[in-house]
Design an enzyme around this catalytic site. Structure first.
Site, PDB file in Angstrom:
ATOM      1  N   CYS A   1      -3.156   0.744   9.529  1.00 37.78           N
ATOM      2  CA  CYS A   1      -4.340  -0.394   9.193  1.00 37.78           C
ATOM      3  C   CYS A   1      -5.149  -0.493  10.246  1.00 37.78           C
ATOM      4  O   CYS A   1      -6.227  -1.068  10.028  1.00 37.78           O
ATOM      5  CB  CYS A   1      -3.250  -1.595   8.520  1.00 37.78           C
ATOM      6  SG  CYS A   1      -2.125  -1.652   7.656  1.00 37.78           S
TER       7      CYS A   1
ATOM      8  N   HIS B   1       0.884  -1.307   0.164  1.00 38.99           N
ATOM      9  CA  HIS B   1       0.114   0.054  -0.178  1.00 38.99           C
ATOM     10  C   HIS B   1       0.987   1.335   0.114  1.00 38.99           C
ATOM     11  O   HIS B   1       2.017   1.368   0.408  1.00 38.99           O
ATOM     12  CB  HIS B   1      -0.783   0.076   1.227  1.00 38.99           C
ATOM     13  CG  HIS B   1      -2.070  -0.889   1.178  1.00 38.99           C
ATOM     14  ND1 HIS B   1      -2.426  -1.691   2.146  1.00 38.99           N
ATOM     15  CD2 HIS B   1      -2.938  -1.034   0.246  1.00 38.99           C
ATOM     16  CE1 HIS B   1      -3.616  -2.559   1.875  1.00 38.99           C
ATOM     17  NE2 HIS B   1      -3.881  -1.830   0.683  1.00 38.99           N
TER      18      HIS B   1
END
Length: 263
Positions: free
Chosen positions: A255, A168
């Site tokens: 996250c 990511h």
């Protein structure tokens, strides 16, 4: 005035399930130890609460091993929340599990309907724009659909690119304040942070780049002492949280929560 990119009244987290041992991972670096993960997760939640924010702790979802990584399911802004469309097929159902909680908090809920995909781990909201990194989980169609929604709310979206082999965009960067980012050199060298102040992680400590600024704290993964000291020397209050087990399934500090001030 509070900064909507670093100051929050609320956060949402989700307890890891026993099935977390089956979580997705780019490389096999071992099976996560659930007991250690739960202890670290509890420390993370307590740290968020210590800033005075309300933390909503959702139950574990055994059918979704990666569901503790709630950030990928939504983008929460002062104007409303946007439900994402994960690029990993096994994670698609996590969004519908998150939706009721967000609908209780926001009057305006939008959603990425597809066919494109986008995950929250590829989105960095700064003081001036929303940076979205194309990656294996976020494609051009997903970015385009998000751009249209953000335009309605007066936000500018700039598309950038996540380094090859990096899961990511925020794996390699995080926001320290509205105009300052913590980043790896491999990402910053792309020029995506032109005009921002950049603090670089130490060589060999690239995993330290995924941190979060949450009110008065910069919450970082433990085990990266040179980077933590650099951030402290820059004037930030650092809190380190164990992340060895989440890292085995490609997870980090950002996250583990959705961070926002609801409308």
């Amino acid at each position: 005035m509070p900064s909507p990119s670093t100051e929050f009244t609320h956060a949402i987290t989700r307890r890891p399930a026993q099935s977390v041992v089956n979580g997705l991972r780019a490389e096999d670096s071992g099976t996560p130890d659930l007991e250690n993960m739960l202890a670290a997760h509890a420390d993370y939640v307590a740290t968020l609460k210590s800033t005075g924010s309300t933390v909503i702790e959702l139950d574990a979802l055994k059918d979704y091993p990666d569901a503790l990584f709630v950030e990928d399911t939504a983008l929460c802004l002062p104007q409303g929340a946007i439900l994402m469309r994960p690029g990993a097929p096994s994670r698609m159902g996590e969004v519908s599990e998150m939706a009721p909680t967000l609908r209780d908090l926001y009057s305006d809920i939008r959603e990425i309907k597809g066919p494109g995909h986008i995950e929250g781990g590829d989105i960095l909201v700064t003081g001036r724009e929303v940076l979205v990194g194309r990656s294996a989980r976020t494609d051009a169609e997903g970015v385009a659909e998000l751009r249209a929604i953000l335009s309605d709310w007066g936000h500018s979206l700039r598309e950038v690119f996540t380094p090859e082999g990096v899961l990511h965009f925020k794996t390699d960067c995080s926001l320290l304040d509205a105009e300052t980012v913590l980043a790896t050199r491999r990402l910053a060298d792309s020029g995506c942070f032109e005009g921002y102040s950049i603090i670089y992680v130490a060589e060999g400590e690239e995993a330290a780049a995924n941190a979060i600024r949450f009110n008065d704290l910069v919450i970082m993964p433990a085990g990266f002492p040179r980077t933590a000291e650099t951030v402290r020397e820059a004037g930030y209050k650092v809190r380190e949280i164990a992340n060895s087990e989440c890292a085995k399934i490609d997870g980090g500090m950002s996250c583990l929560s959705l961070r926002f001030t609801p409308s």
